[in-house]
Design a protein around this motif. Structure first.
Motif, short mmCIF file in Angstrom:
data_model
loop_
_atom_site.label_atom_id
_atom_site.label_comp_id
_atom_site.label_asym_id
_atom_site.label_seq_id
_atom_site.Cartn_x
_atom_site.Cartn_y
_atom_site.Cartn_z
N PHE A 38 2.40 6.07 6.46
CA PHE A 38 2.86 5.74 5.11
C PHE A 38 3.78 6.85 4.60
O PHE A 38 4.78 6.59 3.94
CB PHE A 38 1.66 5.58 4.15
CG PHE A 38 0.82 4.35 4.39
CD1 PHE A 38 1.40 3.09 4.45
CD2 PHE A 38 -0.56 4.44 4.55
CE1 PHE A 38 0.63 1.94 4.66
CE2 PHE A 38 -1.33 3.31 4.76
CZ PHE A 38 -0.75 2.06 4.82
N ASP A 39 3.42 8.11 4.92
CA ASP A 39 4.21 9.25 4.44
C ASP A 39 5.67 9.16 4.93
O ASP A 39 6.60 9.49 4.20
CB ASP A 39 3.61 10.57 4.94
CG ASP A 39 2.31 10.89 4.21
OD1 ASP A 39 2.07 10.27 3.15
OD2 ASP A 39 1.52 11.72 4.70
N ASN A 40 5.82 8.70 6.17
CA ASN A 40 7.18 8.58 6.72
C ASN A 40 7.81 7.21 6.45
O ASN A 40 8.83 6.86 7.04
CB ASN A 40 7.17 8.82 8.24
CG ASN A 40 6.73 10.23 8.58
OD1 ASN A 40 6.80 11.12 7.72
ND2 ASN A 40 6.28 10.45 9.81
N LYS A 41 7.16 6.44 5.60
CA LYS A 41 7.64 5.11 5.21
C LYS A 41 7.86 4.17 6.40
O LYS A 41 8.76 3.31 6.39
CB LYS A 41 8.94 5.22 4.38
CG LYS A 41 8.78 5.97 3.06
CD LYS A 41 9.16 5.09 1.88
CE LYS A 41 9.05 5.77 0.53
NZ LYS A 41 7.67 5.87 0.03
N HIS A 43 6.02 1.83 7.25
CA HIS A 43 5.67 0.44 6.90
C HIS A 43 6.87 -0.30 6.31
O HIS A 43 6.82 -1.52 6.15
CB HIS A 43 4.48 0.40 5.93
CG HIS A 43 4.65 1.21 4.69
ND1 HIS A 43 4.96 2.56 4.69
CD2 HIS A 43 4.55 0.87 3.38
CE1 HIS A 43 5.03 3.00 3.45
NE2 HIS A 43 4.79 2.00 2.64
N LYS A 44 7.94 0.44 6.02
CA LYS A 44 9.18 -0.22 5.56
C LYS A 44 10.26 -0.18 6.63
O LYS A 44 11.45 -0.33 6.33
CB LYS A 44 9.68 0.46 4.27
CG LYS A 44 8.65 0.53 3.13
CD LYS A 44 8.34 -0.84 2.52
CE LYS A 44 7.35 -0.72 1.36
NZ LYS A 44 6.85 -2.01 0.89
N SER A 45 9.86 0.06 7.88
CA SER A 45 10.83 0.12 8.98
C SER A 45 11.33 -1.30 9.32
O SER A 45 10.68 -2.29 8.99
CB SER A 45 10.18 0.72 10.23
OG SER A 45 9.19 -0.19 10.72
#
Lengths: 224, 224
Positions: A38-41, A43-45
């Motif tokens: 989640f920290d590296n986002k 889940h929005k990849s």
């Protein structure tokens, strides 16, 4: 069978934990596990957004079948592997009704207790927090937990009676999260007993957020 | 069969409408209908609280079986009357996965669009409303509807493909509510076409909030 399954998930997410408990209970532990940061986002990849336009975890693939939404994943697994592993939805109509209701209803534990409380601490800076809003949130949290305490008092030891079902897979992750963050569950004797009963269950142990093993919890909820 | 069924419901409630559509689709229109007045707080009466401690509508009884939570009621009806009326959950795994996901996911239309917008108008006095918060809510509403517009563009004409399913029973009430309150659905051509397709369906006509027939709608959402 599990070899053509992939679960995208984030560590510490209650909805992801629900799906993972069901996979374990249905004997599908060999699935491909894609831990998303989640920290590296992540889940929005693009990889995730292609199969889950909301970019929310969990996301599940079984062959070419995609299922998002934790409750939908759990229902899909039970329907597809009905005769395998733990029977998560009983055939008896009264039992089934109770299991389905509690599984849906457990979303309230997330919204009013676990995420409801934690999001206030995570998303509101200490200087922006107000005593009045904190009290309101605490009240909602306790009202919610009181309902579940009542359910267990009337008919435990599991959420919908004598057996572990879909209702437990859906409810436990949010209770486990409360306890992880220091909530004193012994305020609710039946919930405490329930937590003790389920926390060491193999499916729960195998699927609990892995970073919980290595990092100490923040006691954010110790005074709630 | 329907003679031993009772539905407690409130007029204008999207969750109640979901259950009523499923009852109609499963050929169970002979159930006992108990219309509860929200204004008179009948949903918090002893009669209701005895079977639904949250005092929320809908509440459903089938013989001695009680089911609360609209999605649980719909799932229960489909499981119990699988071979009767409209097949609301398909057997094909890919189709089933899509139907379950969209049925669960449709709760977002309630939270971000229908109830999300309307509750702001109903519960916040005009003098307490702010342009900033209204804009934020409008943005969330449109982002949500854009997702469903995309789903229908890729594979309609129904919410989960070529047939009317549980996903429609769960999603339509919130879209119907938006239109009732003056939302200009033609901003979303696929959603508008979908609304036209479903609004005159017998199950929807038979179950739409009865006071809609006699009272004009408030155009609260006409500028959204």
């Amino acid at each position: 069978m599990a070899s053509d399954m992939t679960l995208y998930w984030g560590s510490g997410s209650g909805p992801c934990w629900r799906a993972m408990i069901c996979l374990e209970e249905k004997g599908l532990s060999g699935y491909t596990s894609k831990l998303v940061s989640f920290d590296n986002k992540e889940h929005k990849s693009d990889e995730v957004l292609k199969i889950n336009p909301r970019g929310q975890m969990p996301t599940f693939k079984h062959g070419n079948v995609v299922v998002n939404e934790s409750l939908a994943i759990c229902l899909y697994l039970e329907n597809t592997f009905k005769n395998q592993g733990t029977k998560l939805i009983p055939d008896d109509p009264a039992q089934q009704a109770l299991v389905l209701q509690r599984a849906v209803e457990s979303q309230n534990i997330r919204e009013k207790a676990a995420f409801g409380m934690l999001s206030y601490f995570f998303r509101t800076k200490p200087e922006d927090r107000t005593e009045a809003l904190l009290e309101e949130k605490k009240k909602a949290c306790h009202e919610e937990l009181q309902i579940w305490e009542g359910y267990l008092a009337k008919g435990g030891p599991y959420i919908a009676g004598k057996d572990f079902t879909l209702a437990d897979a859906c409810a436990f992750p949010f209770l486990g999260t409360l306890v992880r963050f220091g909530f004193n569950i012994s305020q609710y004797p039946h919930l405490a007993k329930y937590h003790d009963l389920v926390k060491d269950r193999p499916s729960v142990q195998a699927s609990q957020p892995p970073h919980w093993k290595d990092t100490p919890a923040k006691d954010l909820l110790k005074d709630i």
